[in-house]
Design a protein around this motif. Sequence first.
Motif, PDB file in Angstrom:
ATOM      1  N   ALA A   7      -6.422   9.901  -8.363  1.00  0.00           N
ATOM      2  CA  ALA A   7      -7.557   9.631  -7.472  1.00  0.00           C
ATOM      3  C   ALA A   7      -7.154   8.816  -6.256  1.00  0.00           C
ATOM      4  O   ALA A   7      -6.451   7.810  -6.368  1.00  0.00           O
ATOM      5  CB  ALA A   7      -8.661   8.911  -8.246  1.00  0.00           C
ATOM      6  N   GLU A   8      -7.581   9.261  -5.074  1.00  0.00           N
ATOM      7  CA  GLU A   8      -7.320   8.549  -3.820  1.00  0.00           C
ATOM      8  C   GLU A   8      -8.600   7.904  -3.321  1.00  0.00           C
ATOM      9  O   GLU A   8      -9.686   8.294  -3.721  1.00  0.00           O
ATOM     10  CB  GLU A   8      -6.836   9.523  -2.740  1.00  0.00           C
ATOM     11  CG  GLU A   8      -5.463  10.073  -3.012  1.00  0.00           C
ATOM     12  CD  GLU A   8      -5.039  11.082  -1.954  1.00  0.00           C
ATOM     13  OE1 GLU A   8      -5.360  10.859  -0.776  1.00  0.00           O
ATOM     14  OE2 GLU A   8      -4.402  12.070  -2.332  1.00  0.00           O
ATOM     15  N   ASN A   9      -8.442   6.978  -2.399  1.00  0.00           N
ATOM     16  CA  ASN A   9      -9.599   6.367  -1.765  1.00  0.00           C
ATOM     17  C   ASN A   9     -10.319   7.415  -0.912  1.00  0.00           C
ATOM     18  O   ASN A   9      -9.736   7.939   0.030  1.00  0.00           O
ATOM     19  CB  ASN A   9      -9.107   5.215  -0.885  1.00  0.00           C
ATOM     20  CG  ASN A   9     -10.235   4.525  -0.174  1.00  0.00           C
ATOM     21  OD1 ASN A   9     -11.390   4.947  -0.279  1.00  0.00           O
ATOM     22  ND2 ASN A   9      -9.929   3.483   0.549  1.00  0.00           N
ATOM     23  N   PRO A  10     -11.574   7.750  -1.235  1.00  0.00           N
ATOM     24  CA  PRO A  10     -12.251   8.801  -0.486  1.00  0.00           C
ATOM     25  C   PRO A  10     -12.607   8.396   0.946  1.00  0.00           C
ATOM     26  O   PRO A  10     -12.761   9.239   1.813  1.00  0.00           O
ATOM     27  CB  PRO A  10     -13.512   9.055  -1.295  1.00  0.00           C
ATOM     28  CG  PRO A  10     -13.733   7.812  -2.089  1.00  0.00           C
ATOM     29  CD  PRO A  10     -12.382   7.210  -2.321  1.00  0.00           C
ATOM     30  N   GLN A  11     -12.706   7.101   1.217  1.00  0.00           N
ATOM     31  CA  GLN A  11     -13.001   6.591   2.566  1.00  0.00           C
ATOM     32  C   GLN A  11     -14.256   7.164   3.205  1.00  0.00           C
ATOM     33  O   GLN A  11     -14.326   7.330   4.413  1.00  0.00           O
ATOM     34  CB  GLN A  11     -11.833   6.864   3.513  1.00  0.00           C
ATOM     35  CG  GLN A  11     -10.622   6.031   3.185  1.00  0.00           C
ATOM     36  CD  GLN A  11      -9.575   6.141   4.254  1.00  0.00           C
ATOM     37  OE1 GLN A  11      -9.859   5.906   5.400  1.00  0.00           O
ATOM     38  NE2 GLN A  11      -8.379   6.507   3.879  1.00  0.00           N
TER      39      GLN A  11
END
Length: 199
Positions: free
Chosen positions: A147-151
């Motif tokens: 999971a990445e930072n969706p920003q």
Amino acid sequence: MIRKFFEWVLSPMGRIAVVITVMSLFSLAAYGVYQTQQPPEQPIQFTHKLHVGLGIQCLYCHPGALRGPSPGLPTINKCWGCHQQIAKTQTSPLLKPMVDAMNAGVGFTWVPVAQVPDFVHFTHRPHVAAGLNCENCHGDMTKVTIAENPQVMNMGWCLNCHKSRTEDNFQNNPTSDAGVSAQLEKKRTKLTDCGTCHY
Ligand code: HEC
Ligand code: HEC
Ligand code: HEC
Ligand code: HEC
Ligand code: HEC
């Protein structure tokens, strides 16, 4: 003093120094942007794609999305419940952090990815109750590896949805009922009021 500095900047060595400074500032900034788009260092390389693909429900690992104040991230015991029965757990290098943590009697400390700042009041309950799905806000987690930072979870994002969901013609469904219109109007006022999200 200042004059001397300008003379130096205009000298060949000075120009080279300026170019180097500008370039390193630029790459620092670029690195900063890159950093925020990188997935954080997690205790183990957990992937949603694989586990959701196995048919495990979101709420099995994040039950608080319906009930609690926050969805919560699963404890190692939830992982172990399955993994102690999977032969690969003892052999896979990807699963070694789990075996080590269990042997040491410690848990996982996940680095949160999807987050709003503390001065924002957000709870899942009214959203799930209003019929929104996890993917309306988190995207398709069945495709997510790490999971990445969706920003995207900024104020404009919240407000856009709160406005569009209280439009008369939401989903091309205009109402001619004055009572319903007034209700939507009231709801929009509430959902766009500063105090609803900040207090
Ligand atoms: C087997 C357990 C498991 C299942 C099933 C699961 N998740 Fe997760 N989820 C995790 C773990 C562990 C993390 C923390 C590590 C990470 O961010 O990848 C996480 C993180 C997240 C995050 C990021 C939040 C944060 O702050 O880190 C979101 C959003 C999320 N899950 C949504 C979902 C949705 C939607 C589904 C169903 C489609 C789902 N999850 C199914 C275990 C699970
Ligand atoms: C419902 C059962 C279940 C739960 C709960 C579960 N897993 Fe898994 N996990 C699996 C299965 C099945 C595999 C695939 C094993 C295989 O390839 O043989 C797997 C694979 C993995 C892999 C990849 C292993 C590899 O070598 O490819 C990792 C890493 C992993 N799980 C971590 C976790 C973590 C961390 C949790 C807790 C947040 C968790 N799992 C919860 C069933 C589960
Ligand atoms: C209306 C948009 C919205 C919907 C719908 C939604 N979420 Fe979230 N989710 C958010 C926001 C915003 C945050 C950050 C909250 C915070 O920082 O307190 C978040 C945070 C999370 C986290 C990390 C929270 C934690 O405890 O660390 C998980 C996990 C998560 N959501 C899972 C889900 C699941 C599962 C569903 C579906 C049942 C879901 N979300 C539906 C907006 C949403
Ligand atoms: C995808 C659409 C969507 C997004 C994005 C969204 N919301 Fe909502 N929100 C809703 C809906 C729909 C309701 C329920 C309205 C109702 O009562 O029917 C709601 C209700 C709420 C409520 C409860 C209001 C009350 O009645 O007390 C709060 C607080 C809230 N949202 C905060 C937020 C915040 C903060 C964010 C951004 C971090 C956000 N929402 C993002 C759709 C959304
Ligand atoms: C639907 C929810 C919602 C409503 C309504 C809302 N905000 Fe926000 N606000 C947020 C979220 C989420 C953030 C944090 C993310 C960001 O910085 O955009 C935020 C951030 C802020 C910030 C900090 C900005 C920054 O750059 O750090 C201020 C100031 C603010 N809001 C003021 C207001 C005022 C004034 C109102 C009323 C006119 C309002 N907000 C209404 C959700 C909301």
